[in-house]
Design a protein around this motif. Structure first.
Motif, mmCIF file in Angstrom:
data_model
loop_
_atom_site.group_PDB
_atom_site.id
_atom_site.type_symbol
_atom_site.label_atom_id
_atom_site.label_comp_id
_atom_site.label_asym_id
_atom_site.label_seq_id
_atom_site.Cartn_x
_atom_site.Cartn_y
_atom_site.Cartn_z
ATOM 1 N N HIS A 1 123.356 34.571 63.235
ATOM 2 C CA HIS A 1 123.350 33.220 62.711
ATOM 3 C C HIS A 1 121.802 32.833 62.656
ATOM 4 O O HIS A 1 121.574 31.736 62.504
ATOM 5 C CB HIS A 1 123.938 32.323 64.078
ATOM 6 C CG HIS A 1 125.214 32.682 64.336
ATOM 7 N ND1 HIS A 1 126.522 32.537 63.135
ATOM 8 C CD2 HIS A 1 126.058 33.082 65.304
ATOM 9 C CE1 HIS A 1 127.496 32.782 63.618
ATOM 10 N NE2 HIS A 1 127.447 33.162 65.063
ATOM 11 N N HIS A 2 120.957 33.565 63.186
ATOM 12 C CA HIS A 2 119.500 33.044 63.422
ATOM 13 C C HIS A 2 119.325 31.933 64.236
ATOM 14 O O HIS A 2 118.418 31.028 64.086
ATOM 15 C CB HIS A 2 119.052 32.613 61.793
ATOM 16 C CG HIS A 2 117.437 33.086 61.782
ATOM 17 N ND1 HIS A 2 116.304 32.379 62.601
ATOM 18 C CD2 HIS A 2 116.627 33.736 60.935
ATOM 19 C CE1 HIS A 2 115.223 32.597 62.198
ATOM 20 N NE2 HIS A 2 115.313 33.782 61.207
ATOM 21 N N LYS A 3 119.758 32.272 65.473
ATOM 22 C CA LYS A 3 119.331 31.304 66.516
ATOM 23 C C LYS A 3 118.214 31.901 67.119
ATOM 24 O O LYS A 3 118.206 33.128 67.244
ATOM 25 C CB LYS A 3 120.775 31.276 67.664
ATOM 26 C CG LYS A 3 121.824 30.302 67.016
ATOM 27 C CD LYS A 3 123.096 30.632 67.854
ATOM 28 C CE LYS A 3 124.326 29.688 67.424
ATOM 29 N NZ LYS A 3 125.479 30.096 67.969
ATOM 30 N N ASP B 1 112.261 37.374 54.395
ATOM 31 C CA ASP B 1 113.002 36.934 55.321
ATOM 32 C C ASP B 1 113.683 35.709 55.101
ATOM 33 O O ASP B 1 113.326 34.779 54.534
ATOM 34 C CB ASP B 1 112.343 36.687 56.790
ATOM 35 C CG ASP B 1 111.740 37.990 56.978
ATOM 36 O OD1 ASP B 1 111.918 39.226 56.598
ATOM 37 O OD2 ASP B 1 111.053 37.766 58.622
ATOM 38 N N ASP B 2 114.943 35.705 55.517
ATOM 39 C CA ASP B 2 115.768 34.474 55.800
ATOM 40 C C ASP B 2 116.558 34.133 54.714
ATOM 41 O O ASP B 2 117.010 33.040 54.440
ATOM 42 C CB ASP B 2 114.592 33.140 56.229
ATOM 43 C CG ASP B 2 113.971 33.390 57.320
ATOM 44 O OD1 ASP B 2 114.569 34.039 58.175
ATOM 45 O OD2 ASP B 2 112.858 32.933 57.427
ATOM 46 N N THR B 3 116.851 35.009 53.660
ATOM 47 C CA THR B 3 117.811 34.761 52.456
ATOM 48 C C THR B 3 119.175 34.325 53.330
ATOM 49 O O THR B 3 119.415 35.053 54.268
ATOM 50 C CB THR B 3 117.925 35.961 51.719
ATOM 51 O OG1 THR B 3 116.918 36.108 50.809
ATOM 52 C CG2 THR B 3 119.179 35.954 50.811
ATOM 53 N N GLN C 1 119.813 43.484 57.642
ATOM 54 C CA GLN C 1 120.678 42.568 58.367
ATOM 55 C C GLN C 1 119.467 41.866 59.163
ATOM 56 O O GLN C 1 118.819 42.478 59.819
ATOM 57 C CB GLN C 1 121.694 43.208 59.169
ATOM 58 C CG GLN C 1 122.422 42.251 60.212
ATOM 59 C CD GLN C 1 123.575 42.600 60.690
ATOM 60 O OE1 GLN C 1 123.919 43.867 60.398
ATOM 61 N NE2 GLN C 1 124.145 42.180 61.831
ATOM 62 N N HIS C 2 119.587 40.331 59.027
ATOM 63 C CA HIS C 2 118.608 39.536 59.851
ATOM 64 C C HIS C 2 119.359 38.949 60.820
ATOM 65 O O HIS C 2 119.756 37.659 60.293
ATOM 66 C CB HIS C 2 117.678 38.771 58.811
ATOM 67 C CG HIS C 2 116.854 37.997 59.448
ATOM 68 N ND1 HIS C 2 116.080 38.452 60.549
ATOM 69 C CD2 HIS C 2 116.286 36.675 59.184
ATOM 70 C CE1 HIS C 2 115.047 37.517 60.862
ATOM 71 N NE2 HIS C 2 115.064 36.341 59.741
ATOM 72 N N GLY C 3 119.656 39.529 62.084
ATOM 73 C CA GLY C 3 120.460 38.728 62.853
ATOM 74 C C GLY C 3 121.757 38.467 62.702
ATOM 75 O O GLY C 3 122.361 39.223 61.966
HETATM 76 ZN ZN LIG Z 1 114.027 34.733 60.142
#
Ligand SMILES: [Zn+2]
Length: 271
Positions: A94-96, A9-11, A90-92
């Motif tokens: 903006h990642h708020k 996660d989080d790239t 797809q991870h969200g």
């Molecule tokens: Zn994340």
């Protein structure tokens, strides 16, 4: 045959490709697919639910902007496209922290579409999988995500957060002890916690993962690239555990490491 999906996660646009290369070269060389849950347009204010700034905001690459979209032609996008063993989910947007814990369907739809557009512009047009920041979904989010994605990967499911029309399916799956289920063609996958985390002891980590894989037909293993480079410094002991997992997964003839897309495409057994 048992199946394993590796999800990192989080790239995001600030992620140094060298970090991913250091972590995943043994996986790529062994043709073990790596699914990167990628933040389309990370906010420089991304905070964890406890209010601390997120560890994936790579300070050295920040230039004072509010948002950083993954962009075509960037070193990161070029690196990912040069290595077809990476699969972008797809991870969200903006990642708020709670951007998909939102009851407004129009807002949710707009965030999903914007995120999809950013990834498409960057050259990643075939994302069939969605991962919500901090695994937080509202009912509206589940509905809108299921309309657009074949696979939802999350930590766990809560009845009150699911659309009521999905309840019978979920209750049935839960009664049967199933980790994964499906509704209207969308696969809903849970995972057994972040087993690959610097907050767990390193010595028993591989054995714990092996035991978890034996417990079900399909196991989603979740990790976070930035946990291996806390404070900009490589945690060699932790990286060694990840690489020992690559060796193990490669050697097991009764295990197959697959991507989320392969799972959706091949109609493989979930449980
Ligand atoms: Zn994340």
């Amino acid at each position: 045959m048992r199946y394993v999906i590796l999800r990192d996660d989080d790239t995001n646009a600030l992620t140094p490709p060298e970090c991913l290369e250091r972590l995943y070269r043994p996986f790529l060389d062994a043709e073990l697919p790596v699914n990167l849950a990628t933040i389309p347009c990370v906010t420089s204010h991304a905070k964890r639910p406890d209010g601390e700034l997120e560890g994936f905001l790579w300070a050295a690459n920040m230039l004072g902007a509010d948002c950083y979209p993954v962009s075509a032609g960037s070193v990161l996008a070029n690196y990912l496209r040069a290595n077809p063993g990476y699969h972008v989910a797809q991870h969200g947007l903006h990642h708020k922290p709670f951007e998909f814990d939102c009851g407004n369907r129009a807002e949710v739809a707009e965030r999903l579409e914007t995120g999809r557009h950013v990834l498409e512009q960057a050259g990643f047009s075939n994302s069939e999988t969605f991962v919500a920041p901090h695994d937080r979904f509202s009912r509206a989010s589940y509905r809108e995500v299921a309309r657009r994605f074949r696979v939802i990967s999350t930590g766990w499911f809560e009845l009150r957060r699911l659309p009521p029309a999905w309840w019978p399916r979920y209750v049935w799956a839960k009664a049967k002890g199933r980790a994964h289920w499906r509704v209207n063609g969308t696969l809903l996958l849970s995972h057994p916690g972040c087993l690959l985390s610097y907050m767990r002891p390193y010595d028993p980590m591989l054995e714990t993962i092996k035991a978890q894989i034996q417990q079900r037909k399909l196991t989603v293993l979740v990790t976070h690239w930035w946990e291996y480079f806390r404070g900009g410094k490589a945690d060699n002991a932790f990286i060694a555990v990840l690489h020992s997992l690559a060796v193990y997964l490669h050697q097991q003839t009764d295990l197959k490491v697959i991507s989320f897309s392969e799972l959706a495409r091949e109609n493989l057994p979930l449980n």
